[in-house]
Enzyme design. Structure first.
Site, short mmCIF file in Angstrom:
data_model
loop_
_atom_site.label_atom_id
_atom_site.label_comp_id
_atom_site.label_asym_id
_atom_site.label_seq_id
_atom_site.Cartn_x
_atom_site.Cartn_y
_atom_site.Cartn_z
N ASP A 7 -9.06 -1.40 1.11
CA ASP A 7 -9.07 -0.17 1.90
C ASP A 7 -10.42 -0.17 2.62
OD1 ASP A 7 -8.48 2.38 2.92
OD2 ASP A 7 -9.49 3.34 1.23
N GLU A 66 -5.22 -2.29 4.88
CA GLU A 66 -4.66 -1.17 5.63
C GLU A 66 -4.96 -1.32 7.12
OE1 GLU A 66 -4.31 3.65 5.24
OE2 GLU A 66 -6.19 2.73 4.63
N ASP A 138 -10.86 5.62 -3.09
CA ASP A 138 -10.81 4.42 -2.26
C ASP A 138 -10.22 3.24 -3.03
OD1 ASP A 138 -12.14 5.34 0.27
OD2 ASP A 138 -13.74 5.79 -1.16
#
Length: 179
Positions: A7, A66, A138
């Protein structure tokens, strides 16, 4: 076989490592790369070094990240894109195949709703992986990215929906859709 989920962020980059060598993904590790530098070039160097260290320690076979979300703040979106690009280059330099997933696709795969909030993602990641405590936000997002990739590898993720099942039974989980 291990998947490294990332991420990306210019201040905090979450990571999650899953073992997908069996039918049920197994938690290996998760955490955050905390960026301490002020200068953008040094921030990106720290992202690269952190991802490189994770790859060296865990030796994943695949890398998932992502996709960038468009933000109202163009400067923030650009910095995020640069951190993301740095992580992708690191994975490519280590010979890893890179897969990318959009935020809605990740939320859909993990929670059953593309509009889930961070708390719902954390809760489902904790439940799916059988963790005793919720990972930091996160890190939970990175684990969700790795879970999404695990679903995609097994053909459980199609057209942005969970396993092609547009209407899951209430209370069902991804485990209900094993081939």
């Amino acid at each position: 076989m291990l998947i490294l989920g990332i991420d990306p962020g210019s201040r905090i980059t979450g990571y999650g490592v899953l073992d997908v060598s069996t039918a049920t993904p197994r938690y290996v590790a998760s955490g955050c790369i905390r960026i301490r530098a002020e200068d953008l070039a040094q921030k990106l160097a720290q992202v690269y070094a952190g991802v490189s260290e994770l790859i060296a320690v865990h030796r994943p076979a695949e890398f998932a990240i992502e996709q960038v979300v468009m933000s109202k703040n163009a400067d923030s979106a650009l910095k995020l894109g640069q951190a993301r690009g740095t992580a992708i280059v690191c994975a490519a330099n280590h010979g890893l195949p890179v897969s990318e997933y959009g935020p809605r696709q990740i939320k859909q795969a993990v929670t059953g709703s593309g509009r889930a909030d961070k708390a719902q993602v954390q809760h489902m990641v904790t439940a799916i992986l059988g963790l005793s405590a919720s990972p930091q936000a996160d890190a939970a997002d990175a684990l969700a990215i790795a879970l999404t990739h695990a679903h995609a590898r097994r053909g459980l993720l199609t057209s942005g929906s969970f396993g092609g099942h547009q209407s899951r039974r209430k209370g069902s989980s991804w485990r209900d859709f094993r081939p």
